[in-house]
Design an enzyme around this catalytic site. Structure first.
Site, short mmCIF file in Angstrom:
data_model
loop_
_atom_site.label_atom_id
_atom_site.label_comp_id
_atom_site.label_asym_id
_atom_site.label_seq_id
_atom_site.Cartn_x
_atom_site.Cartn_y
_atom_site.Cartn_z
N ARG A 43 60.02 -81.24 -13.00
CA ARG A 43 61.38 -80.87 -13.38
C ARG A 43 61.55 -80.98 -14.88
O ARG A 43 62.53 -80.50 -15.44
CB ARG A 43 62.35 -81.84 -12.70
CG ARG A 43 63.23 -81.20 -11.66
CD ARG A 43 64.32 -82.16 -11.23
NE ARG A 43 64.34 -83.38 -12.01
CZ ARG A 43 64.51 -84.59 -11.50
NH1 ARG A 43 64.66 -84.73 -10.21
NH2 ARG A 43 64.54 -85.66 -12.28
N ARG A 92 79.92 -66.09 -2.32
CA ARG A 92 79.61 -66.69 -1.02
C ARG A 92 80.85 -67.32 -0.40
O ARG A 92 81.67 -67.92 -1.07
CB ARG A 92 78.52 -67.75 -1.18
CG ARG A 92 77.30 -67.22 -1.91
CD ARG A 92 76.04 -67.88 -1.52
NE ARG A 92 76.06 -69.33 -1.65
CZ ARG A 92 75.06 -70.10 -1.26
NH1 ARG A 92 73.98 -69.56 -0.74
NH2 ARG A 92 75.14 -71.39 -1.40
N ARG A 119 82.88 -72.93 -1.03
CA ARG A 119 82.45 -74.30 -1.32
C ARG A 119 82.60 -74.58 -2.82
O ARG A 119 82.45 -73.68 -3.63
CB ARG A 119 80.98 -74.51 -0.92
CG ARG A 119 80.74 -74.45 0.58
CD ARG A 119 79.25 -74.49 0.89
NE ARG A 119 78.61 -75.64 0.25
CZ ARG A 119 77.45 -75.59 -0.42
NH1 ARG A 119 76.79 -74.44 -0.55
NH2 ARG A 119 76.94 -76.66 -0.94
N ARG A 152 76.11 -75.54 -13.64
CA ARG A 152 74.75 -75.81 -13.13
C ARG A 152 73.72 -75.00 -13.91
O ARG A 152 72.61 -75.46 -14.16
CB ARG A 152 74.66 -75.48 -11.64
CG ARG A 152 75.26 -76.57 -10.75
CD ARG A 152 75.50 -76.11 -9.34
NE ARG A 152 74.28 -75.77 -8.63
CZ ARG A 152 74.23 -74.94 -7.59
NH1 ARG A 152 75.32 -74.35 -7.15
NH2 ARG A 152 73.10 -74.70 -6.99
#
Ligand SMILES: [Zn+2]
Length: 217
Positions: free
Chosen positions: A88, A127, A160, A171
């Site tokens: 990462r 979404r 969501r 993000r």
């Protein structure tokens, strides 16, 4: 083939990881899967990781690395693997490099799924999730017959928090901050290849395989 897959949230990395690994007949190794396997298997590392997760803390690098080392030592990973979610950051990438060199091997390629930020926002912010059955719809790509209602069960659809545009953009910023040094590290190593990850899922897999197949022989 030993490969690492990187890509922003919303790039369809999980799906591509599965398809690519199956085309190449190598195991797909994701940190999420490794955590779950260690926790459910009750290994010492799993117990350690669970203490952090139960407190809501991040699992420390050395625990993650030990789990990755264990997983890469298993029989099915000896001829190759696809890593998803690890490394990462640059320190993890350096440790992976050292680990592999101890085993007289190295990464063949790091494949980066490249998607424009606006495209990621379009994908994720469209979404809608069903409150009753959890099925995920998409306002553009997979709309339900009746707005706001789940075709599968009649439940109410909602967005969501994770899929809200502000959250998605945040993000993406975090991803760029954390991952650009990793991408540069692999570019310097001369093993980074980026592919366009927009368009239908099958086309993206085909683009990936066009890069990977020649290396697999
Ligand atoms: Zn439903």
């Amino acid at each position: 083939m030993r490969l690492v897959l990187v890509g922003p949230p919303g790039a369809g990395k999980g799906t591509q990881a599965q398809f690519i690994a199956s085309h190449l007949s190598i195991p797909k190794i994701s940190t999420g899967d490794i955590f779950r396997a260690n926790v459910s298997g009750g290994t010492e590392l799993g117990k350690l990781a669970k203490q952090y997760m139960d407190r809501g803390d991040l699992v420390p690098d050395e625990v993650t690395i030990a789990m990755v080392r264990d997983r890469l030592s298993e029989d099915d990973a000896q001829e190759g693997f696809l890593l998803d979610g690890f490394p990462r950051n640059v320190p993890q990438a350096e440790i992976l490099k050292k680990m592999l060199s101890e085993w007289d091997t190295k990464l063949d390629i790091v494949l980066e799924l490249v998607v424009d930020n606006d495209e990621v926002v379009r994908r994720l912010a469209g979404r809608r999730t069903c409150r009753s059955c959890g099925k995920v719809w998409h306002l553009v790509f997979d709309p339900p017959a009746k707005e706001g209602v789940c075709d599968a069960c009649g439940g109410e659809l909602f967005q969501r928090d994770d899929d809200r545009e502000e959250t998605v953009r945040h993000r993406l910023q975090v991803y760029e901050r954390d991952t650009s040094p990793l991408v540069s590290f692999y570019a310097d190593e001369g093993i980074l290849v980026g592919i366009d990850a927009t368009g239908p899922v099958e086309e993206i897999t085909e683009r990936a395989m066009a890069v990977l197949r020649p290396l697999a022989d």
